[in-house]
Write an enzyme that holds these catalytic residues in place. Structure first.
Site, PDB file in Angstrom:
ATOM      1  CG  ASN A  85      -0.251   0.139   2.519  1.00 49.59           C
ATOM      2  OD1 ASN A  85       0.963   0.314   2.570  1.00 49.59           O
ATOM      3  ND2 ASN A  85      -1.001   0.056   3.608  1.00 49.59           N
ATOM      4  CE  LYS A  86       3.773   2.102   4.262  1.00 49.77           C
ATOM      5  NZ  LYS A  86       4.448   1.060   4.959  1.00 49.77           N
TER       6      LYS A  86
END
Ligand SMILES: *Cc1c(COP(=O)(O)O)cnc(C)c1O
Length: 389
Positions: A187-188
């Protein structure tokens, strides 16, 4: 209402280039750390662009932070200052080495570690300060590096959110800290599935991190494969870890990195849309970068003000009923049972982090979202706050 059109809180953006490069790695027969990991490291150093930078690809940012503290010689009896308002990885790596994480409060204006609180927490045992660039907004690195220099402390930046972020025009990763660590978790702002990058300009630290990344072996498999000395020979110089990045992951990273500047432009534009559209609602909008600086906008953290008349928890339930995934960043460490009990922490010691946590909700912001997706989020926020009823 919760149906197939549910908008998740986060999704990666993975294109054909990444897929083709991964397939290429699979077909090549070289799937562990090899040519693609090497190329990814070189590309990452070029991207940062400061003379003498070494990039070391690892299988998570957590691994990178652990290697960083190990290379700096952190051990039993040492203290490492971290914000309470962070993910547990920042502090857990301190424990891996038998040292003590010392949690301090953050600034209300930025969610970032409070330099005055760092100064107040310094003891004769303090060895390292670990600032976290929350949501992708830089900490006050002049203040932090100044304090560290004055007290002879090392600085390891947890830059898991900060790609790309700048501080006074310089990219995070190129400042005068000892080591900076980025995350490529799913999710970065860019992803390799699981992965991270440790960067440093200190050749001695770099060497130690490279060796400890792979079992404490003096040379890695690829080096053994290409070098002239016999491939079977290696020496163990320390009890190292298994933290190397595979070429399958690096294959994704090579192309995610190329797209990173474009990702940031899109995230910035989306943040701008939220900042305009949510003005005037009973929420505090997230802080922005100083003029001329980049905010990575990994997260878009809202704070529900008391006049909203709805708790953060209720807000998340209502958003979910309208098909929008939200999250909370972070449940501060002082509220987590392990840290609370082992470090004897209470909310009264962290009034700002406590207040931010009680009010904070992160709404979706990622490059795969369409304009229509973002409008749906905006409408849902207005509806839940009764502004469009
Ligand atoms: C995601 C995250 C990490 C850990 O990253 P991994 O690559 O999953 O190990 C560390 N610190 C912060 C602040 C994070 O958000």
């Amino acid at each position: 209402m919760q149906n197939s059109s549910f908008l998740p809180f986060a999704l990666p953006e993975i294109g054909e280039e990444e897929i083709n490069e991964v397939v290429d790695a699979l077909r090549s027969g070289w799937v562990t750390t090899g040519p693609k990991a090497k190329r990814f490291e070189e590309d990452f150093s070029s991207y940062l662009g400061r003379e003498g930078i070494e990039s070391i690809a690892v299988n998570s940012a957590t691994a990178g932070l652990h290697l960083a503290l190990e290379a700096l010689g952190v051990g039993p009896g040492d203290e490492v200052i971290v914000p309470s308002y962070t993910f547990t990885a920042t502090a857990e790596v301190v424990r891996y080495l038998g040292a003590t994480p010392v949690m301090v409060d953050v600034l209300e204006s930025t969610f970032n570690i409070d330099p005055a609180a760092i100064e107040a927490a310094i003891t004769s045992r303090t060895k390292v300060v670990m600032p976290v660039h929350f949501a992708g907004l830089s900490c006050d690195m002049d203040a932090i590096l100044g304090i560290a220099r004055a007290h002879g402390l090392k600085v390891v930046e947890d830059a898991a959110h900060a790609l790309p972020t700048t501080w006074k025009g310089s990219k995070i990763g190129t400042l005068d800290s000892d080591i900076t660590v980025f995350s490529f978790y799913a999710n970065k702002t860019m992803t390799t599935g699981e992965g991270g990058m440790l960067v440093t300009r200190d050749a001695v630290l770099a060497k130690r991190c490279r060796v400890m990344r792979l079992h404490g072996i003096s040379r890695d498999a690829f080096d053994r494969y290409v070098s002239k000395t016999p491939a079977w020979f290696y020496e163990i110089v320390a009890p190292g870890f298994k933290y190397n990045m595979s070429d399958v992951a690096a294959a994704m990273g090579i192309h995610q990195l190329k797209r990173l500047p474009g990702f940031q432009v899109k995230r910035q534009a989306m943040a701008q849309v939220y900042l305009e559209a949510l003005k005037g609602l009973p929420v505090a909008l997230p802080p922005q970068a100083q003029d001329g600086d980049l905010h990575a906008w990994h997260l878009f953290p809202l704070r529900l003000l008391p006049e909203a008349g709805i708790s953060r928890d209720e807000f998340i339930v209502k958003m979910s009923e309208l098909g929008i995934g939200c999250s909370v960043h972070f449940i501060p460490l002082h509220l987590q049972p392990y840290w609370r009990d082992s470090c004897k922490l209470s909310p009264a010691q962290f009034p700002v982090a406590q207040r931010l946590f009680e009010q904070e909700v992160s709404i979706p912001l990622y490059t795969k979202m369409t304009e229509a997706d973002q409008q749906r989020v905006i409408e849902a926020v207005r509806k839940v706050l009764n502004k469009d009823a």
